[in-house]
Design a protein around this motif. Structure first.
Motif, short mmCIF file in Angstrom:
data_model
loop_
_atom_site.label_atom_id
_atom_site.label_comp_id
_atom_site.label_asym_id
_atom_site.label_seq_id
_atom_site.Cartn_x
_atom_site.Cartn_y
_atom_site.Cartn_z
N PRO A 75 0.82 -1.22 0.00
CA PRO A 75 0.00 0.00 0.00
C PRO A 75 0.86 1.28 0.00
O PRO A 75 0.52 2.24 -0.69
CB PRO A 75 -0.83 -0.12 1.28
CG PRO A 75 -0.96 -1.59 1.49
CD PRO A 75 0.38 -2.16 1.05
N ARG A 79 0.71 4.21 -3.04
CA ARG A 79 0.36 5.61 -2.79
C ARG A 79 1.32 6.58 -3.47
O ARG A 79 0.96 7.71 -3.75
CB ARG A 79 0.34 5.90 -1.29
CG ARG A 79 -0.98 5.59 -0.62
CD ARG A 79 -1.03 6.12 0.80
NE ARG A 79 -0.14 5.40 1.71
CZ ARG A 79 -0.42 4.24 2.28
NH1 ARG A 79 -1.57 3.66 2.06
NH2 ARG A 79 0.43 3.67 3.10
N GLY A 101 -5.61 2.21 -3.74
CA GLY A 101 -4.81 3.21 -3.05
C GLY A 101 -3.66 3.76 -3.88
O GLY A 101 -2.60 4.08 -3.33
#
Length: 163
Positions: A75, A79, A101
């Protein structure tokens, strides 16, 4: 809602590749969309183009890149990535982007432009309520459109949609 981040020269280089991918999509019997996923270090991680000519209308490149990123990166890494695309995300792709994400989105043309072109060409309208990715993901950093690509992308859509 965030302000539009200005386009950089690097953004324009990646968008030019998206337009090349959109051209490849059309040549293969698909709708004209191409996308590039770039990592935090600026390296191109993966690229894809629309494959809806297969009969599966969900085979959008942004959706495919989001799924691949979810399977391949943490994750935190996701991002920091940027998705470059020839056309602003549809709601399906925007949702996939948000669920996975991913970071910033940079697009060459807008949903509003696409809707106008489809109407101009006498094409069937989109099968959903067209809304901007910025509306769906108001806090995500985004940049676009890039007017220098408008004519070429419109011409690709005309090849596919003119009746």
């Amino acid at each position: 809602m965030r302000q539009n981040d200005p386009l950089t020269e690097t953004d324009r280089i990646h968008l030019a590749r998206c337009v090349e991918l959109a051209r490849q999509a059309v040549e293969g019997g698909n709708r004209p969309f191409g996308s590039v996923l770039v990592g935090a270090d600026g390296a191109v991680l993966k690229e894809d183009f629309n494959r809806t000519g297969s009969g599966d209308p969900t085979r959008h490149p942004e959706f495919a890149l989001a799924r691949w990123a979810a399977e391949s990166f943490s994750p935190d890494e996701r991002r920091q990535m940027t998705v470059y695309t020839s056309g602003e995300h549809c709601p399906m792709c925007a949702a996939a982007h948000a669920w996975v994400g991913l970071g910033r989105i940079v697009y060459a043309t807008t949903t509003e432009q696409l809707v106008g072109w489809l109407d101009e060409f006498g094409a069937r309208p989109l099968p959903y309520r067209p809304v901007s990715a910025r509306y769906l993901m108001p806090d995500l950093p985004m940049s676009g459109p890039a007017p220098e690509f408008t004519d070429e992308i419109k011409a690709l859509h005309e090849r596919v949609h003119r009746r």
